[in-house]
Design a protein around this motif. Structure first.
Motif, PDB file in Angstrom:
ATOM      1  N   MET A 179       0.631  -0.761   0.141  1.00  0.00           N
ATOM      2  CA  MET A 179      -0.104   0.365  -0.215  1.00  0.00           C
ATOM      3  C   MET A 179       1.027   1.775   0.145  1.00  0.00           C
ATOM      4  O   MET A 179       0.387   2.356  -0.206  1.00  0.00           O
ATOM      5  CB  MET A 179      -0.792  -0.195   1.384  1.00  0.00           C
ATOM      6  CG  MET A 179      -1.944   1.026   1.364  1.00  0.00           C
ATOM      7  SD  MET A 179      -2.898   0.532   2.801  1.00  0.00           S
ATOM      8  CE  MET A 179      -1.548   1.309   4.343  1.00  0.00           C
ATOM      9  N   ARG A 180       2.165   1.042   0.477  1.00  0.00           N
ATOM     10  CA  ARG A 180       2.840   2.504   0.682  1.00  0.00           C
ATOM     11  C   ARG A 180       3.882   2.650  -0.502  1.00  0.00           C
ATOM     12  O   ARG A 180       4.680   3.623  -1.099  1.00  0.00           O
ATOM     13  CB  ARG A 180       3.877   2.319   1.464  1.00  0.00           C
ATOM     14  CG  ARG A 180       3.099   2.259   3.073  1.00  0.00           C
ATOM     15  CD  ARG A 180       3.885   2.233   4.313  1.00  0.00           C
ATOM     16  NE  ARG A 180       4.647   1.478   4.598  1.00  0.00           N
ATOM     17  CZ  ARG A 180       4.514   0.191   5.169  1.00  0.00           C
ATOM     18  NH1 ARG A 180       3.041   0.017   6.298  1.00  0.00           N
ATOM     19  NH2 ARG A 180       5.574  -0.333   5.613  1.00  0.00           N
ATOM     20  N   SER A 181       4.418   1.349  -1.348  1.00  0.00           N
ATOM     21  CA  SER A 181       5.064   1.610  -2.482  1.00  0.00           C
ATOM     22  C   SER A 181       4.029   0.675  -3.717  1.00  0.00           C
ATOM     23  O   SER A 181       4.879   1.300  -4.748  1.00  0.00           O
ATOM     24  CB  SER A 181       5.904  -0.498  -2.082  1.00  0.00           C
ATOM     25  OG  SER A 181       5.749  -1.257  -2.134  1.00  0.00           O
ATOM     26  N   CYS A 182       3.240   0.355  -3.782  1.00  0.00           N
ATOM     27  CA  CYS A 182       2.879   0.397  -5.096  1.00  0.00           C
ATOM     28  C   CYS A 182       1.360   1.246  -4.828  1.00  0.00           C
ATOM     29  O   CYS A 182       0.596   1.209  -4.341  1.00  0.00           O
ATOM     30  CB  CYS A 182       2.677  -1.027  -5.339  1.00  0.00           C
ATOM     31  SG  CYS A 182       1.347  -1.841  -6.594  1.00  0.00           S
ATOM     32  N   PRO A 183       1.243   2.115  -6.052  1.00  0.00           N
ATOM     33  CA  PRO A 183      -0.212   3.442  -6.592  1.00  0.00           C
ATOM     34  C   PRO A 183      -0.722   2.430  -6.445  1.00  0.00           C
ATOM     35  O   PRO A 183      -1.980   2.757  -6.016  1.00  0.00           O
ATOM     36  CB  PRO A 183       0.517   4.265  -7.363  1.00  0.00           C
ATOM     37  CG  PRO A 183       2.407   4.124  -7.521  1.00  0.00           C
ATOM     38  CD  PRO A 183       2.561   2.641  -7.056  1.00  0.00           C
ATOM     39  N   LYS A 212      -2.505   0.632  -3.904  1.00  0.00           N
ATOM     40  CA  LYS A 212      -2.808   1.902  -2.890  1.00  0.00           C
ATOM     41  C   LYS A 212      -4.494   2.475  -2.764  1.00  0.00           C
ATOM     42  O   LYS A 212      -5.025   2.622  -2.578  1.00  0.00           O
ATOM     43  CB  LYS A 212      -1.759   3.190  -2.949  1.00  0.00           C
ATOM     44  CG  LYS A 212      -2.622   4.041  -1.825  1.00  0.00           C
ATOM     45  CD  LYS A 212      -1.415   5.185  -1.699  1.00  0.00           C
ATOM     46  CE  LYS A 212      -1.849   6.647  -0.895  1.00  0.00           C
ATOM     47  NZ  LYS A 212      -2.336   6.189   0.608  1.00  0.00           N
ATOM     48  N   ARG A 213      -4.288   1.870  -4.722  1.00  0.00           N
ATOM     49  CA  ARG A 213      -5.707   3.019  -4.953  1.00  0.00           C
ATOM     50  C   ARG A 213      -7.032   1.906  -4.874  1.00  0.00           C
ATOM     51  O   ARG A 213      -7.543   2.107  -4.361  1.00  0.00           O
ATOM     52  CB  ARG A 213      -5.297   3.225  -6.604  1.00  0.00           C
ATOM     53  CG  ARG A 213      -5.048   4.596  -6.718  1.00  0.00           C
ATOM     54  CD  ARG A 213      -5.196   4.812  -8.718  1.00  0.00           C
ATOM     55  NE  ARG A 213      -4.459   3.873  -9.521  1.00  0.00           N
ATOM     56  CZ  ARG A 213      -3.561   3.947 -10.462  1.00  0.00           C
ATOM     57  NH1 ARG A 213      -2.756   5.092  -9.105  1.00  0.00           N
ATOM     58  NH2 ARG A 213      -3.021   3.420 -11.216  1.00  0.00           N
ATOM     59  N   TYR A 223      -7.203  -0.273  -2.222  1.00  0.00           N
ATOM     60  CA  TYR A 223      -7.178  -0.157  -1.414  1.00  0.00           C
ATOM     61  C   TYR A 223      -8.281   0.999  -0.452  1.00  0.00           C
ATOM     62  O   TYR A 223      -9.231   0.995  -0.410  1.00  0.00           O
ATOM     63  CB  TYR A 223      -5.937   0.436   0.007  1.00  0.00           C
ATOM     64  CG  TYR A 223      -6.535   0.516   1.084  1.00  0.00           C
ATOM     65  CD1 TYR A 223      -6.327  -0.692   2.120  1.00  0.00           C
ATOM     66  CD2 TYR A 223      -6.079   1.921   1.560  1.00  0.00           C
ATOM     67  CE1 TYR A 223      -6.536  -0.371   3.583  1.00  0.00           C
ATOM     68  CE2 TYR A 223      -6.030   1.671   2.939  1.00  0.00           C
ATOM     69  CZ  TYR A 223      -6.113   0.979   3.881  1.00  0.00           C
ATOM     70  OH  TYR A 223      -6.555   1.549   5.933  1.00  0.00           O
ATOM     71  N   GLU A 224      -7.781   2.427  -0.772  1.00  0.00           N
ATOM     72  CA  GLU A 224      -8.935   3.527  -0.886  1.00  0.00           C
ATOM     73  C   GLU A 224      -9.560   3.392  -1.399  1.00  0.00           C
ATOM     74  O   GLU A 224     -11.014   3.492  -0.817  1.00  0.00           O
ATOM     75  CB  GLU A 224      -8.209   4.749  -2.196  1.00  0.00           C
ATOM     76  CG  GLU A 224      -6.549   5.117  -1.114  1.00  0.00           C
ATOM     77  CD  GLU A 224      -6.528   5.761   0.774  1.00  0.00           C
ATOM     78  OE1 GLU A 224      -7.910   5.686   0.870  1.00  0.00           O
ATOM     79  OE2 GLU A 224      -5.502   5.467   0.522  1.00  0.00           O
TER      80      GLU A 224
END
Length: 337
Positions: free
Chosen positions: A286-290, A293-294, A296-297
């Motif tokens: 979640m912190r290293s792969c955009p 992260k998207r 997850y959001e």
């Protein structure tokens, strides 16, 4: 045709043998001695279809010994076996006979017998996790002592750099200083052993193709790749990606009747080490792969954060299954679209 069931305990085992009419040919409690158990089963060996061993914490020696002696051994998944609750009497002898009975009927839920030559390496990785947990407990204990006595806030990295000179400079009460030094000494020993185990693990797994493939996924480094690879074992033992995800505890647990939720199943049925590994991988990804992260959001917008994190872990678990099955590296587009 004959069938055997063994109800295994810490210091004894109940061995039962039945025929194809469910007649009990032998049922007796024996000491946990491999030669004695093999001697009892030897007269039935020719017609014995298999031996079912209860999956308890101490099954290694018995399963390995029986397999070496030429018996077809099956490991019973005890969490999936349930006898009739209306029985007026239940005991170890009954349990042993019941194991043989459901094996005869072809209804035995089986556990995976991890290959003995690889089992030690997997258990070494589990030992590392145990030592890391103990290291964390000692670190937190030191942090609590300093916060309670001096209102001093140190993080884990600062705690690990403490030495006797730094502790003496704190001017703690003698008994408190002794307690802190005890934690610090144990912490140093644990850190040394963790490093030694990690060296052995990395030296052993670094040349395996599965290790290199898993490391291409976001959030998965050396430690998580080692854990996932060793806990998974042979990926072909899972019939589908759904079975693997369930084993990793990444799927929802619920019971449905008439379209309504009536409760939950055994949410802890599966591998707790793989569950931990994919949750850790999700937090790092979640912190290293955009793209991660998207994803997850998007999930968090409709659900609680913990469920969104679980969904991301599920995504990575499914990706790991296909990577290991096909021998191909991670592809962001296939995983997240």
């Amino acid at each position: 045709m004959k069938y055997s069931g063994i109800d295994l305990h810490s210091n004894n085992a109940v061995v039962a043998v039945i025929d194809d009419q469910d007649r009990v040919l032998y049922c007796k409690r024996l000491a946990n001695d491999l030669s004695s158990i093999i001697a009892v089963l030897a007269p039935f060996h020719e017609d014995l279809q298999g031996v079912v061993v209860e999956s308890t914490y101490n099954w290694y020696w018995l399963v390995d010994g029986l397999m070496a002696a030429g018996f077809a051994v099956h490991l019973a998944n005890t969490s999936a076996i349930k006898q009739y609750e209306g029985l007026k009497y239940a005991g170890d002898e009954r349990d042993a006979v019941f194991l043989a009975h459901i094996f005869r009927l072809g209804l035995l839920p089986e556990g995976y017998i991890y290959p003995s030559e690889e089992r030690g390496l997997r258990d070494l990785a589990r030992k590392r996790m145990q030592l890391v947990q103990q290291s964390t407990l000692n670190t937190l204990s030191i942090e609590n002592i300093l916060a309670r006595q001096l209102n001093l806030r140190l993080n884990a990295q600062q705690v690990r750099h403490l030495d006797s000179t730094a502790v003496n400079a704190l001017c703690l009460p003698p008994h408190t200083e002794c307690a802190l030094m005890a934690n610090l000494t144990v912490l140093r020993t644990l850190q040394a052993q963790i490093h030694a185990i990690e060296t052995v693990l990395h030296r052993t797994v670094k040349l395996r193709p599965e290790f290199a493939i898993l490391k291409t996924a976001p959030g998965i480094g050396d430690t998580l790749a080692t854990t996932i690879m060793l806990e998974t074992g042979t990926i072909s033992r899972f019939a589908s990606v759904g079975h693997f995800s369930s084993y990793c505890r990444c799927v929802e647990s619920k019971r449905i009747s008439n379209g309504k939720k009536k409760g939950e199943g055994n949410a802890k049925n599966g591998n707790k080490y793989l569950s931990w590994a994919f949750i850790e991988a999700a937090a790092i990804a979640m912190r290293s792969c955009p793209q991660a992260k998207r994803f997850y959001e998007r999930k968090r917008a409709r659900r609680m954060p913990v469920l969104a994190m679980k969904a991301l872990a599920h995504k990575l678990a499914r990706a790991a299954f296909y990577m290991l099955r096909d021998g191909k590296p991670f592809e962001v587009k296939k995983c997240f679209g």
